[in-house]
Structure formats: structure tokens, C-alpha cells
Write an enzyme that holds these catalytic residues in place. Sequence first.
Site, PDB file in Angstrom:
ATOM      1  N   ILE A 169       0.837  -1.211   0.000  1.00  0.00           N
ATOM      2  CA  ILE A 169       0.000   0.000   0.000  1.00  0.00           C
ATOM      3  C   ILE A 169       0.871   1.261   0.000  1.00  0.00           C
ATOM      4  O   ILE A 169       0.467   2.319   0.457  1.00  0.00           O
ATOM      5  CB  ILE A 169      -1.006  -0.021   1.171  1.00  0.00           C
ATOM      6  CG1 ILE A 169      -0.315  -0.009   2.536  1.00  0.00           C
ATOM      7  CG2 ILE A 169      -1.888  -1.250   1.074  1.00  0.00           C
ATOM      8  CD1 ILE A 169      -1.320   0.101   3.709  1.00  0.00           C
ATOM      9  N   GLY A 170       2.071   1.079  -0.566  1.00  0.00           N
ATOM     10  CA  GLY A 170       3.030   2.174  -0.583  1.00  0.00           C
ATOM     11  C   GLY A 170       4.109   1.956   0.463  1.00  0.00           C
ATOM     12  O   GLY A 170       4.962   2.800   0.705  1.00  0.00           O
ATOM     13  N   THR A 171       4.068   0.763   1.081  1.00  0.00           N
ATOM     14  CA  THR A 171       4.875   0.458   2.248  1.00  0.00           C
ATOM     15  C   THR A 171       6.212  -0.172   1.912  1.00  0.00           C
ATOM     16  O   THR A 171       7.141  -0.078   2.713  1.00  0.00           O
ATOM     17  CB  THR A 171       4.088  -0.523   3.133  1.00  0.00           C
ATOM     18  OG1 THR A 171       3.405  -1.436   2.253  1.00  0.00           O
ATOM     19  CG2 THR A 171       3.065   0.194   3.969  1.00  0.00           C
ATOM     20  N   GLU A 216       3.196   1.907  12.318  1.00  0.00           N
ATOM     21  CA  GLU A 216       2.280   2.703  13.140  1.00  0.00           C
ATOM     22  C   GLU A 216       2.942   3.200  14.421  1.00  0.00           C
ATOM     23  O   GLU A 216       2.495   4.173  15.020  1.00  0.00           O
ATOM     24  CB  GLU A 216       1.010   1.899  13.425  1.00  0.00           C
ATOM     25  CG  GLU A 216       0.206   1.700  12.141  1.00  0.00           C
ATOM     26  CD  GLU A 216      -1.027   0.841  12.323  1.00  0.00           C
ATOM     27  OE1 GLU A 216      -1.151   0.162  13.363  1.00  0.00           O
ATOM     28  OE2 GLU A 216      -1.861   0.847  11.399  1.00  0.00           O
TER      29      GLU A 216
HETATM   30 MO1  MOS Z   1      -3.827   0.389   9.381  1.00  0.00          MO
HETATM   31  S1  MOS Z   1      -5.383   0.936  10.639  1.00  0.00           S
HETATM   32  O1  MOS Z   1      -4.599  -0.549   8.269  1.00  0.00           O
HETATM   33  O2  MOS Z   1      -3.215   1.864   8.763  1.00  0.00           O
END
Ligand code: MOS
Length: 746
Positions: free
Chosen positions: A480-482, A706
Site C-alpha cells: 500500500i506504498g509500504t 504505526e
Molecule cells: Mo492500518 S489501521 O490498516 O493503517
Amino acid sequence: MKFDPSSTVVPDEALRQVGQPTPRVDGPRKTTGTAPYAGEWTREWAGESAGGWQDEAPGAAYGWVRGAGIAKGRIAALDLSAARAAPGVLAIVTADNAGALDQAPRNTARLLGGPAIDHYHQAIAVVVATTLEQAREAAALIDVRYEESEAGRFDLAAERTKAPLAGEDACTQAGDFDAAFAAAPVQLDATYTTPDETHAMMEPHATLAAWDGDRLTVWTSTQMVDWCRTDLARTLKMPKEKVRVRSPFIGGGFGGKLFLRADTLLAALAARAAGRPVRVALHRPLMANNTTHRPATIQRIRLGAGRDGRLTAIAHESWSGDQPGGQPETAVNQTRLLYAGANRRTAMYLAEMDLPEGNSMRAPGEAPGMMALEIAMDELAERLGMDPVALRLANDTEVDPEHPERRFTQRRLANCLREGAQRFGWAQRPAQPGLRREGRWAIGWGMAAAFRNHLLMKSAARVRLDAQGRLTVETDMTDIGTGSYTIVAQTAADLLGLPLSQVDVRLGDSDWPVSAGSGGQFGAANATGGVYAACMKLRDMIARRLGVEPVRAEFDGGCVRADGRRFTLTEAVGEDGPLVAEDGIDYDEKLSAQWQHSTYGAHFVEVAVHVDTAEIRVRRMLAVCAAGRILNPITARSQVIGAMTMGVGAALMEELAVDTRRGLFINHDLAGYEVPVHADIPAQEVVFLDEPDTLASPLAAKGLAELGLCGAAAAVANAVCHATGVRVRDYPVTLDKLIAQEPHAA
Ligand code: MOS
């Protein structure tokens, strides 16, 4: 394969690619426009030699979603005649003609509303036309008469008193909080509020859907391919096997793309109705109210401490709201684990509300929870006359404070705090706020601890070694861009002893083995664990074919060495086609019952606040992170600085403004919803305490991304308070909340 810390961890010396700062392997495709995103997909780039672009859904039409214009009530009359007669219109789908739809358990509100309306901008129709402009024009011609309910619940502060506990396990206790708090020589009792926030990812939700008989393919933008497939099939009441989901490139998700959303369901319904492929992208102004968001919280924190700073009593209660049947924002969870203290209580209350559906947004729970907790710790340090870093060090713990028999697998919070303080120059910080000036700017330094759990998740992959010695990895894992493409390639290359250039990674297709997916910072560690399992199976096959003991075979430089013999991988494959192995990693429940897997960090921030205007400028940020082995320092750093940036947004800018009369988020576009840009943050530094955690995954890696958000907003807010002496408890900290209280020195 079951993960066993004693036998299924790759030894350090076997890792050559993993841990290297390898630039993204998908970078060239993204920068040359050959990586198609869901909203632009009609063609797949097959490569120059294979004929370039291949059209996968010829003749695709466009769908435009119409959202409800009220928050709560029902559609009394829906007149489609003008829209049907508009140029280019091929079909219109509403709840009246969509056929029976089920509700997937991961969705709280229905994705297609009508006649009952559950929230503002809930989809009520999709109009299909030959061009996008025709579809948009026709959607505006739908004539809707609403009966608006008078009893909408839109104000969390007003609903708070009616909110029950959010379920049986929404309250935790240890010791006797009330007695300990009452007896504590130093006390803090403060209430903080955090606003509703929207993911605001760059790429909107988008899907191209195509039917082939009773089989459906969707090219979409989802973090979780298998959840999307399962929930789409469930909603359409069709077998999962007949749904294929493809999501190879994703322009950000932040939790907003964890779940099946209206674009996917409506594209599928529209394509069925129009008898051809249909593309549906949610237009930006629809996203804040149509999709999910991070719910606002009200958090009360009580801390009791001795004069030495040791916490004796900790209570954290949080109130949030959601649609009926929804979930709380789990803002208290980190408070159960972060600091020692014998007497504790946490509770989460959930108000039933009629605002759009709340759900996961990057570091759900911890992002607003750490914000409040780490600001409360700053306030406590002030009352104690103690340095904020020293206060945290005094309350570090090696065991789960509620269950002292459970230990952390590895806990390097203190190292992060010390390392960060030293690098930032924290010793130079004046203890008193409001003392540092540079011209008309007040300078403040703030810090916060960072903490986020690491989750053990099942994840599978398939690997194929062809006769030319090329290795292909296939898994439904998403990037996802990660950086998933890159770390998966690094992992597979090391395990088969191949250079990176010999490895192809294919992600995001439900035809491939089910992975952990991307979310909750669980993607990297678990997905590479799944690739490890598949590669180990392939190594086994190769060794057996060569007649050597698998455990004695060494894979290096495209060769296999064993018992003094040496073979090339191509010899192992031989004439009879590719070797294919599929396997996944799975974790024993006992592992997380016995051990607490978490990640740690420390944030340090310098801000300047203008003494006349209260304008706030972030000047520098530092994060020190301890999250197991760092698989790739470039992609890891990008994740953390992105998260820190989101922390600046939470502290200073981001807020969905609620119209409590009409029940909608008013600032539902990127002009009204402010997020930080490059110019807002001149300097960001990230330091990793790179240390393998062999209880966490085959590569001894843990979640990371996160962590960079958890605590970051508190560090910014604490710095603002240090600059000005003004404590704002209602976030974000905007200049209007400061200017009335700021001392305006001459
Ligand atoms: Mo996480 S809540 O899927 O950025």
C-alpha cells in the site's frame, strides 16, 4: 508451517539482502506510469517483449455514486426518469433494483442505502454511462425526496452520558485504583478530546468490475485482498470461489481500505446491470462521509504518583461513538501495558450515534490513546517537577503490569528514550516552559514515548523456480506504498541464495495464497514469514531432488552446496518444468498468551510558536524506534516519517468538523481538511535500534509503521506547551486555542 522460535528463525549470517537499504523494486514501474492503479485500470502492462499494454476489460463504462443528502431518515420518493433519459446513460442501480444483498460482518452500516438512510453520503445510487462526465451529469439529475428523522445523534459530548461500556471486556482492573489514587501524594485528573479524522489517502477508493457469466473480477484498491473477496461474495450472496480480487498497486490506505467499501460493491452491481465492465471511483468530496473515519474520543486520565515519580494509580477511560452495532475507538489499550503501577483501571464506553461509520485508521486506538496518555504524563512530570524522560524511565516495566507472569519478548523502551534524549540534546532543555526565545518566536521542546503492539498473523505464499533459475513469489499480500514488493523480494532472494535481480514478486491477487495483508503494522513481519515458509518448502524439494539432506544444503550464489558437492539451482529444476512450493506461517496461540509482543520508541520535537499570532511551526522531529529486525532501512524509514507526519496532523491540523445539527462532516475535501505538507516539517530523523526479536517471526522482525504515529502527536503538543506554557487539551492544537492564553511578552 508452525512458527517455532527455536527452529524456524533465519540465522543472521544467512541474511544478505534482508536488512539492506534496497530501493523499491516497484519504483521504476511507479515512476514510468506502468503500474496501473484501480481507478485507471483497463490495461495491464505485460512488458515490452510481451506486446506492452494488454486491455483486460475492453469497453468499460463509468459509474458515478450519488450519496444521501441527509444523515438519518428515509427516502420517500426517488425519481430516476430525468437521469435515465440523460445522454449516455446505460443503467442506474439503487436499493430498489439491486436485488437482495447480504451484510458482511466487517461492515457496520449498509454500503447501499435506501429506503432507510443510516448516515450522510451513504450511497443511494450508482449511475452508469459511457463517459465519466455523462455519469456525473445524470447522477445529479436523480430527484430524491427525503423524510428526515428528527432524532439524529451527532454530538459525542451530548451522547457521552448515555454511553454504556463497549462490551463485556471493555473494562479492566488490577489492584485498587480508587484507594491508591486517593492516597497518592501527586495526582493528575485531566480530560482530553480528540476529533474525528479522515484517512485522506492520495488514491481514492476505486474499483473496475467485470463479469464473465457468473464469475466476477474486481480490480480494486484494498489492503486486505481476502477480506475484500470474502465480504464481496457474502454481500452479493455468491460463492467466494467465483470472485477474483486484484489489487497490485495501492495509493495509500491507512486503514480506510481494510474493508469492502461502496466503490467495489457498486462497481460489481453496476457492471451486472450494464452488461459490461464498469469503473467506479469515489469522488473526493464523498470519501469523508461515505467511507469510514477515525472516531472522536473523550478521554479521562487519572494518574497518581509518589514524589519519586513512581506511578501507584493509573486510570484511563475513553468515550467514542459509532453507528449501531459498531465498535469503540480502543484508546485505552496501550495504557494497560506501557507503564508499571500496581493499581489500574481502564474502560471504554461506546455511544450509539448516527454519524458515518467509525473504524480503523492508522494505529487505531493507540494514535489518539497515546496522544492523551503521553500528554497526561507530561502534565504529571510538570507537577512532580521531574524531567519527562526521567518520569518515563522511572515507570518502565519488564512484565505485563496486569499479568506480571507475562513478559515482553523484548522491551527496549528505555534504550529508545536514552538514545533519543542524547541525540536530541535534551539535557539543554530548560525545565520551565516559555523561557526560550528567538526574536518573536517562543521555542519549545517536547517528547513522548512510543508504543504499539505487534500482532502474530497467519500468512501464506507460493514460490516457483523455473528452468532458467528465476524465482517468482506469488501471494495476495498488498503493497500500500509500504515496500512489500521489496522486502518480499529480499526475503526470497536470501532464502534461495539468489541475487535480487533473479526474483519476481507478484502481489495482490486472490488467485494466490492468502497472506496477512496490510494493516495494523502486521504486514511486513508476517508476510515475509509466509514467504519464508514457502521458500523453506522449496529448498526441501530442491535438496531431495539433488539427493542431499535438506538441513545440510546451503543456498548461495545461485548454487546449492552439500556434503562437499555443488549444484546450480537450474540443475535442480532440470528439464521437467518449474518447481512450485506453497506454504504459510502460522503461530501457536500459546506464544502470544505467554509473551507480550510490542514495539517501542521515543519521539522528540522542537516547535516554534509566534508570540504575537500563536502560529505554530514544527522545526525538527526525531524518532528512535525498536521494532525487531529492520528488514529494509529505506522503506522502514519512509514508513516512520510518514507516520510522524500524521502525528503532526493529529496534533496541529486534522479535524473533521461535525455539523451537529445536520449530522455530517462539513470539511469533506482536501481544501477543508488540512494535512501537513513537506513545507510544514523541515527536518525529520529516524533512528532504529535494530535488534532481532526471535520470538516474533522467522525473520525476527516486528511491526513498525504505526509505531511512528503513536506518541508523535503528544510530543508535538508537549513541545507547544513547553514553548508557551499553555496546555491545550482539546485537539488539534490550533492557534485560536492558544492566542487568548499565550503570554504576549513585549
Ligand atoms: Mo492500518 S489501521 O490498516 O493503517
